[in-house]
Write a protein that holds these residues in place. Structure first.
Motif, mmCIF file in Angstrom:
data_model
loop_
_atom_site.group_PDB
_atom_site.id
_atom_site.type_symbol
_atom_site.label_atom_id
_atom_site.label_comp_id
_atom_site.label_asym_id
_atom_site.label_seq_id
_atom_site.Cartn_x
_atom_site.Cartn_y
_atom_site.Cartn_z
ATOM 1 N N UNK A 49 11.544 -12.418 -2.287
ATOM 2 C CA UNK A 49 11.472 -11.619 -3.540
ATOM 3 C C UNK A 49 9.980 -10.995 -3.547
ATOM 4 N N UNK A 50 9.018 -11.177 -2.560
ATOM 5 C CA UNK A 50 7.520 -10.810 -3.054
ATOM 6 C C UNK A 50 7.630 -9.273 -2.968
ATOM 7 N N UNK A 51 6.902 -8.450 -3.871
ATOM 8 C CA UNK A 51 6.701 -6.870 -3.958
ATOM 9 C C UNK A 51 5.305 -6.920 -3.312
ATOM 10 N N UNK A 52 5.206 -6.146 -2.222
ATOM 11 C CA UNK A 52 3.985 -5.799 -1.660
ATOM 12 C C UNK A 52 3.324 -4.641 -2.179
ATOM 13 N N UNK A 53 1.962 -4.563 -1.940
ATOM 14 C CA UNK A 53 1.352 -3.313 -2.568
ATOM 15 C C UNK A 53 1.301 -2.136 -1.462
ATOM 16 N N UNK A 54 2.452 -1.566 -1.457
ATOM 17 C CA UNK A 54 2.684 -0.671 -0.333
ATOM 18 C C UNK A 54 1.971 0.514 -0.376
ATOM 19 N N UNK A 55 1.574 0.840 -1.740
ATOM 20 C CA UNK A 55 0.547 2.303 -1.919
ATOM 21 C C UNK A 55 -0.745 2.004 -1.138
ATOM 22 N N UNK A 56 -1.234 0.841 -1.428
ATOM 23 C CA UNK A 56 -2.552 0.446 -0.837
ATOM 24 C C UNK A 56 -2.421 0.432 0.758
ATOM 25 N N UNK A 57 -1.418 -0.306 1.166
ATOM 26 C CA UNK A 57 -1.142 -0.499 2.653
ATOM 27 C C UNK A 57 -0.879 1.124 3.307
ATOM 28 N N UNK A 58 -0.199 1.868 2.690
ATOM 29 C CA UNK A 58 -0.225 3.295 3.048
ATOM 30 C C UNK A 58 -1.621 4.023 3.225
ATOM 31 N N UNK A 59 -2.311 3.658 2.268
ATOM 32 C CA UNK A 59 -3.616 4.327 2.235
ATOM 33 C C UNK A 59 -4.583 3.842 3.383
ATOM 34 N N UNK A 60 -4.303 2.380 3.685
ATOM 35 C CA UNK A 60 -5.237 1.910 4.777
ATOM 36 C C UNK A 60 -4.718 2.236 6.105
ATOM 37 N N UNK A 61 -3.522 2.324 6.220
ATOM 38 C CA UNK A 61 -3.042 3.273 7.398
ATOM 39 C C UNK A 61 -3.542 4.475 7.714
ATOM 40 N N UNK A 62 -3.101 5.165 6.623
ATOM 41 C CA UNK A 62 -3.859 6.793 6.727
ATOM 42 C C UNK A 62 -5.358 6.741 6.957
#
Length: 436
Positions: free
Chosen positions: A187-200
């Motif tokens: 059930x963990x919700x990940x901080x995907x917005x931050x992860x996307x920014x790190x990837x970009x």
């Protein structure tokens, strides 16, 4: 499209469970004399009556293939167009950025194959130990092209991603960062917005598996700025289908494996063979159900009556998810409070009541002296439907040392579940633990 409104759109975040539950005919079933309690949502949710009607209506009136010079074929073309618009509203993108397929797994394999055509030795892909295998195996298969696979670590004590470790493993050789929006196991919700920014920031693409998050929270691909995002509609009250969002430039640039006769137009170039038209009709009905949930507050005597365009449907969906999140937070709080009182029970995942916004109401547990299969069977006999095993989150169950002895018992709530159902499953689990 014209709009006629009687009364304002409601901002109330309350949820009328009686109205919600009557939409889902399957919820009225009984098993061995007990009311059926559907806590198997992470494996597939129930569907509202309007979805059933849309599927049967299509088969009854418009069953045809596409692009024909006759009425039912033209109607089928319209069904697909309408569904693209519905999913565009659901995800916050344009309709030509929506691709349909059998499920998220199939779509991810297709996209990974296409991206893999441009990768080779020296390139890296970053995955996580928290994900469903559908967002791991398709990328790991690119090892045959010489691609290096990296894994971001997790914090085992609460089953969350270690973002510092993830950030440290993104470098100039990283080509794709593939992560889940939420864990289907714990059930963990990940901080995907931050992860996307790190990837970009490193010049890499971000691929998001939103299958488990979709029934629980709103998705805005423009705000996330992700390159690709996949989900399976049967996880959020629609038929068994998959949907892929891709930025238009990616859908046009990458070369899909496809048959020659298929068009090169976006997004159809990513859809091979005949689609499941009847289920696509059901997708539109599902999105409209969710929009109605947000558009009209069934508790109020002043109801909004409207014929709404795309903008209004998107706004209604946002309102719907505000109510869903509030209700599910109540269920999660009640569930977590009860689980801590059960002897011999271990919960995997976030247990802190102040961090409910960081988890979905999906709970992975084990009870000492009882296998997950034994627990699921006993609950099933009492009309409570749960899952046992690894749910294809194999990296996680291996990492936590439970893969060899049955995985977890997974209990998953969605917005049609009630506080009474929370109490019921807690009572049954407590009874099992006391029996030893």
């Amino acid at each position: 499209m014209t709009t006629r409104t009687v009364g304002p759109l409601q901002a109330d975040t309350s949820l009328d469970l009686a109205w919600v539950r009557v939409q889902f005919p399957s919820l009225s079933q009984r098993v061995n004399g007990h009311p059926a309690t559907f806590l198997d949502g992470p494996g597939g949710t129930q569907v509202p009556q309007r979805v059933i009607d849309a599927i049967s209506g299509y088969l009854r009136e418009n069953n045809a293939n596409t692009c024909g010079a006759y009425a039912t074929s033209r109607n089928t073309d319209r069904v697909i167009t309408d569904a693209r618009s519905a999913m565009a509203d659901f995800l916050g993108c344009d309709s030509d950025e929506i691709v349909f397929g059998p499920n998220m797994t199939t779509l991810t394999f297709a996209m990974s194959r296409a991206i893999g055509r441009e990768l080779g030795p020296g390139d890296e892909i970053l995955l996580t130990h928290l994900d469903h295998d559908a967002n791991i195996s398709p990328w790991r298969a690119l090892v045959e092209r010489g691609v290096k696979i990296q894994f971001a670590e997790i914090r085992e004590e609460d089953c969350t991603l270690n973002l510092e470790d993830l950030a440290s493993k993104i470098n100039s050789r990283t080509r794709v960062v593939a992560v889940g929006y939420a864990s289907n196991a714990v059930g963990t919700i990940n901080d995907v917005k931050t992860i996307v920014r790190l990837a970009h920031n490193a010049g890499a693409m971000a691929y998001i598996d939103a299958v488990h998050y979709a029934p629980h929270g709103p998705i805005d691909v423009r705000d996330l700025d992700c390159d690709l995002l996949a989900c399976s509609t049967y996880k959020f009250f629609a038929p068994h289908m998959g949907v892929l969002y891709g930025k238009r430039e990616h859908l046009a640039r990458f070369s899909p494996y496809k048959v020659r006769a298929n068009t090169d137009a976006v997004p159809q170039r990513w859809e091979w063979g005949t689609l499941n038209h009847e289920c696509i009709a059901g997708i539109t009905a599902c999105v409209d159900y969710l929009a109605e949930l947000g558009r009209e507050n069934p508790r109020s005597s002043t109801r909004t009556q409207t014929l709404m365009g795309a903008f209004e449907r998107r706004e209604a969906l946002k309102m719907s998810y505000r109510a869903i999140r509030a209700h599910e937070r109540t269920l999660a709080k009640r569930m977590l409070g009860g689980l801590t009182q059960i002897r011999g029970l271990r919960l995997y995942g976030i247990s802190d009541l102040t961090r409910l916004d960081s988890r979905c109401p999906t709970f992975a547990v084990r009870i000492e002296g009882h296998s997950p299969l034994e627990l699921a069977t006993k609950l099933g006999d009492r009309g409570i439907f749960t899952w046992d095993g690894n749910y294809y989150a194999i990296n996680l169950t291996e990492r936590l040392g439970v893969e060899k002895n049955g995985g977890f018992l997974r209990i998953g709530f969605v917005h049609y579940n009630t506080e009474e159902e929370v109490d019921r499953v807690l009572e049954e689990l407590a009874t099992v633990s006391q029996l030893g």
